[in-house]
Write an enzyme that holds these catalytic residues in place. Structure first.
Site, PDB file in Angstrom:
ATOM      1  N   GLY A  45      22.892   1.060 104.382  1.00 30.72           N
ATOM      2  CA  GLY A  45      22.580  -0.336 104.701  1.00 30.72           C
ATOM      3  C   GLY A  45      21.532  -0.517 105.789  1.00 30.72           C
ATOM      4  O   GLY A  45      21.507  -1.544 106.460  1.00 30.72           O
ATOM      5  N   MET A  66      22.439   1.555  94.224  1.00 29.55           N
ATOM      6  CA  MET A  66      22.141   2.713  93.388  1.00 29.55           C
ATOM      7  C   MET A  66      22.711   2.620  91.982  1.00 29.55           C
ATOM      8  O   MET A  66      22.866   3.635  91.312  1.00 29.55           O
ATOM      9  CB  MET A  66      22.607   3.998  94.074  1.00 29.55           C
ATOM     10  CG  MET A  66      21.944   4.211  95.413  1.00 29.55           C
ATOM     11  SD  MET A  66      20.163   3.964  95.371  1.00 29.55           S
ATOM     12  CE  MET A  66      19.613   5.585  95.760  1.00 29.55           C
ATOM     13  N   LYS A  67      23.031   1.427  91.542  1.00 30.22           N
ATOM     14  CA  LYS A  67      23.511   1.242  90.168  1.00 30.22           C
ATOM     15  C   LYS A  67      22.502   0.399  89.408  1.00 30.22           C
ATOM     16  O   LYS A  67      21.790  -0.419  90.009  1.00 30.22           O
ATOM     17  CB  LYS A  67      24.862   0.517  90.181  1.00 30.22           C
ATOM     18  CG  LYS A  67      25.956   1.320  90.837  1.00 30.22           C
ATOM     19  CD  LYS A  67      26.422   2.440  89.922  1.00 30.22           C
ATOM     20  CE  LYS A  67      27.340   3.401  90.645  1.00 30.22           C
ATOM     21  NZ  LYS A  67      27.671   4.574  89.886  1.00 30.22           N
ATOM     22  N   ILE A  68      22.491   0.603  88.105  1.00 26.92           N
ATOM     23  CA  ILE A  68      21.570  -0.214  87.298  1.00 26.92           C
ATOM     24  C   ILE A  68      22.234  -1.561  87.070  1.00 26.92           C
ATOM     25  O   ILE A  68      23.398  -1.636  86.666  1.00 26.92           O
ATOM     26  CB  ILE A  68      21.229   0.506  85.979  1.00 26.92           C
ATOM     27  CG1 ILE A  68      20.398   1.741  86.328  1.00 26.92           C
ATOM     28  CG2 ILE A  68      20.472  -0.417  85.025  1.00 26.92           C
ATOM     29  CD1 ILE A  68      20.082   2.641  85.173  1.00 26.92           C
ATOM     30  N   LEU A  69      21.483  -2.607  87.363  1.00 25.33           N
ATOM     31  CA  LEU A  69      22.034  -3.954  87.224  1.00 25.33           C
ATOM     32  C   LEU A  69      22.208  -4.288  85.744  1.00 25.33           C
ATOM     33  O   LEU A  69      21.328  -4.015  84.934  1.00 25.33           O
ATOM     34  CB  LEU A  69      21.053  -4.936  87.875  1.00 25.33           C
ATOM     35  CG  LEU A  69      21.621  -6.055  88.724  1.00 25.33           C
ATOM     36  CD1 LEU A  69      22.610  -5.554  89.767  1.00 25.33           C
ATOM     37  CD2 LEU A  69      20.494  -6.816  89.391  1.00 25.33           C
ATOM     38  N   ASN A 124      18.361  -0.970 105.382  1.00 24.22           N
ATOM     39  CA  ASN A 124      17.503  -2.105 104.989  1.00 24.22           C
ATOM     40  C   ASN A 124      18.228  -3.435 105.224  1.00 24.22           C
ATOM     41  O   ASN A 124      17.618  -4.402 105.676  1.00 24.22           O
ATOM     42  CB  ASN A 124      17.081  -1.994 103.522  1.00 24.22           C
ATOM     43  CG  ASN A 124      15.859  -1.119 103.359  1.00 24.22           C
ATOM     44  OD1 ASN A 124      14.745  -1.539 103.625  1.00 24.22           O
ATOM     45  ND2 ASN A 124      16.057   0.122 102.942  1.00 24.22           N
ATOM     46  N   HIS A 126      11.987   0.149  96.481  1.00 27.75           N
ATOM     47  CA  HIS A 126      12.046   1.507  95.931  1.00 27.75           C
ATOM     48  C   HIS A 126      11.185   2.432  96.795  1.00 27.75           C
ATOM     49  O   HIS A 126      10.061   2.082  97.159  1.00 27.75           O
ATOM     50  CB  HIS A 126      11.533   1.494  94.483  1.00 27.75           C
ATOM     51  CG  HIS A 126      11.664   2.831  93.828  1.00 27.75           C
ATOM     52  ND1 HIS A 126      12.874   3.306  93.373  1.00 27.75           N
ATOM     53  CD2 HIS A 126      10.754   3.810  93.608  1.00 27.75           C
ATOM     54  CE1 HIS A 126      12.702   4.523  92.890  1.00 27.75           C
ATOM     55  NE2 HIS A 126      11.425   4.857  93.016  1.00 27.75           N
ATOM     56  N   ASN A 139      13.843  -5.765  94.436  1.00 24.77           N
ATOM     57  CA  ASN A 139      14.351  -4.436  94.773  1.00 24.77           C
ATOM     58  C   ASN A 139      13.334  -3.719  95.656  1.00 24.77           C
ATOM     59  O   ASN A 139      12.136  -4.000  95.580  1.00 24.77           O
ATOM     60  CB  ASN A 139      14.544  -3.626  93.477  1.00 24.77           C
ATOM     61  CG  ASN A 139      15.048  -2.215  93.744  1.00 24.77           C
ATOM     62  OD1 ASN A 139      15.930  -2.000  94.577  1.00 24.77           O
ATOM     63  ND2 ASN A 139      14.490  -1.235  93.039  1.00 24.77           N
TER      64      ASN A 139
END
Ligand code: GAR
Length: 185
Positions: A14, A88-91, A16, A107, A105
């Site tokens: 966390g 870290m999960k795909i939405l 960011n 990256h 997002n």
């Protein structure tokens, strides 16, 4: 200034989120962090939610998640921006479709290069001289939505994945806040 409400999605430390919280306290920053979502109760970033008394929700992705209930929650909290910050999960694609506000997002590479995970190692293996971070809109294709802002750093021969991460993340903190300012300008 009337601020819009943002929700930050996290999975890990966390850092960011911490910087976004700092920015959000500035008078001229366009958003207030009103809600935090994590896919794990172990995310260190949740400590920040507790510390700052920001409501949060932990999603158990092993269970079938009621999308409507999340969407309702975001609506109730008048969320007009979702910031993925180390999520870290795909939405879920349906979620992206149905949330009719902005989702962005951050990256840790100069997209479109090095989409996906394990970025720093792959950048070093690729013998790159430059890397950095990218803030982009979230689309249904991983790390492929419209780019809002990139920040670059030079890679030195002494860099390893750890030093690169520190350098890139230092850029991320500015890049994320600047992107949000740009979006609502
Ligand atoms: C950040 O470096 C972010 O760019 C990266 O995870 C880190 C989270 O750090 N995101 C991705 O790799 C997404 N594919 P944080 O939890 O300390 O903000």
């Amino acid at each position: 200034m009337v601020k819009r409400n943002a929700c930050v999605f996290i999975s890990g430390s966390g850092s960011n989120l911490k910087e976004l919280l700092k920015s959000s306290r500035e008078y001229n920053f366009p958003v207030n962090i009103a809600y935090i979502v994590s896919n794990t109760k172990r995310a260190k970033g949740l400590k920040l939610a507790k510390l700052h008394k920001i409501p949060f929700r932990v999603l158990d992705l092993n269970k079938i998640i009621n999308l409507e209930s999340i969407l309702k929650e975001l609506d109730k909290r008048k969320i007009s921006l979702i910031c993925l910050a180390g999520y870290m999960k795909i939405l879920n694609k349906k979620f992206i479709n149905k949330f009719n506000k902005k989702i962005i997002n951050i990256h840790p590479s100069l997209l479109p290069k090095y989409k996906g995970l394990d970025t720093f190692k792959r950048v070093l293996d690729g013998n790159e001289k430059l890397t950095g971070c990218t803030v982009h809109y979230v689309s249904k294709k991983l790390d492929s939505g419209k780019i809002i802002l990139k920040k670059k750093i030079f890679i030195e021969s002494s860099d390893d994945a750890k030093t690169l991460k520190t350098k890139v993340q230092a850029k991320e903190y500015r890049a994320y806040s600047e992107s949000i300012i740009n979006i609502f300008r």
